[in-house]
Design a protein around this motif. Structure first.
Motif: not given
Length: 346
Positions: A128-133
């Motif tokens: 999720l972090l890799l795909s967003t933030i």
């Protein structure tokens, strides 16, 4: 992982993102990108599994190369024009190298090979972090330099990203890889419009982050990593499976979900720019992505496994829906009616 260490890494991640987003000088932006890279590496490899360590190594090598290209491009521009300001990127060679560097950081085709592998080696929350933030800083740099970039090159990369993101996701059985190819496909939609209407690309980016966060958090609540596990979730967590169905359809861009809004506006803007063939092509290629979203939704809500599975059976339990999941799902599904207000804000 030690909670104090995890807190330090998360704060460093936010700090690096903030530095890059708020900077006007190329060296500051580069510093923020480096802090980001160093902060996410322990989070990728925290399980100490060989695949996680491999993912962290791949991520480090790709991001280090991209950061070196960012620095190289800004130095060429400063050498030729005497400007370190991000918005003053005017030298043609510097623009070309910068486009390649940012595309590598984002995972745009043809620099996309690292992203699915890194996602597969990470946990769902790190994914999720890799795909967003982690996409915030390079997307900010792309927006700030959008007036200097080559439109033909970006349109070509965007159409290829949508095509390969759709094709490569068709035969995947791992949910994290499917979400990685979904991200590549959505980045294609943002890249095709960023030169002509940067605000629209930014709105698309925000809505994509919202929908992807809803999907990842739902998958994490159900502890789902592959399609065979997804087939058994309806009996265990029907409410979460229904939420996953709606957010996936929104991510696919089906009306009347929120995900239809950016696609509709981008097609409209491309038509205004006399780019109807590109609009038709990217719309048809997004149908490939629709297929694997529907496949995920079908596995989550309709099918039951046709054979006895090897893993232990679990009793039916009504897993509670977290407040962030509920809010993100509502926004992912129901924002289309208020699209005039969203457009006035953007």
């Amino acid at each position: 992982m030690n909670p104090q260490a995890k807190l330090i890494f998360v704060i460093s991640l936010l700090l690096g993102t903030t530095i890059t987003i708020s900077s006007n000088h190329w060296i500051l932006a580069w510093t923020g990108l480096e802090i980001n890279t160093l902060a996410i590496l322990p989070l990728i490899s925290k399980s100490h599994h060989p695949r996680a360590v491999e993912a962290a190594t791949k991520y480090f090598l790709v991001q280090a190369t991209a950061s070196a290209l960012v620095l190289f491009s800004s130095m060429i521009n400063a050498w030729q024009n005497g400007q370190w300001d991000i918005t003053q990127l005017t030298h043609p060679t510097a623009c070309l190298v910068m486009t390649a560097a940012i595309s590598m950081k984002l995972g745009l085709v043809p620099f996309h090979f690292w992203f699915p592998e890194v996602m597969q080696g990470s946990s769902l929350i790190t994914g999720l972090l890799l795909s967003t933030i982690m996409k915030f800083p390079p997307m900010t740099l792309l927006l700030m330099t959008s007036q200097s970039l080559n439109p033909s090159m970006l349109v070509t990369m965007a159409i290829l990203s949508t095509a390969i993101g759709g094709w490569m996701g068709l035969n995947q059985t791992q949910v994290r890889k499917i979400m990685a190819f979904s991200s590549i496909s959505h980045l294609g939609w943002m890249a095709i419009i960023i030169v002509y209407n940067p605000k629209l690309a930014l709105m698309n980016f925000y809505l994509y982050i919202m929908m992807t966060a809803a999907v990842f958090m739902t998958l994490n609540s159900m502890k789902v990593l592959k399609l065979s596990t997804l087939m058994t979730t309806w009996a265990k967590a029907p409410s979460l499976s229904a939420i996953l169905l709606m957010t996936l359809l929104s991510l696919a861009g089906l009306p009347p979900m929120t995900g239809f809004l950016p696609k509709w506006l981008i097609i409209q803007e491309l038509t205004k720019q006399d780019m109807a063939p590109a609009a038709v092509m990217i719309s048809l290629l997004s149908l490939l992505g629709l297929f694997f979203y529907l496949r995920l939704a079908y596995c989550a809500t309709i099918t039951l496994p046709p054979h006895t599975t090897n893993h232990m059976k679990q009793w039916h339990n009504n897993k509670p829906i977290g407040i962030p999941v509920a809010i993100l799902t509502t926004m992912s599904v129901a924002l289309l009616p208020i699209s005039p207000m969203i457009l006035t804000i953007v």
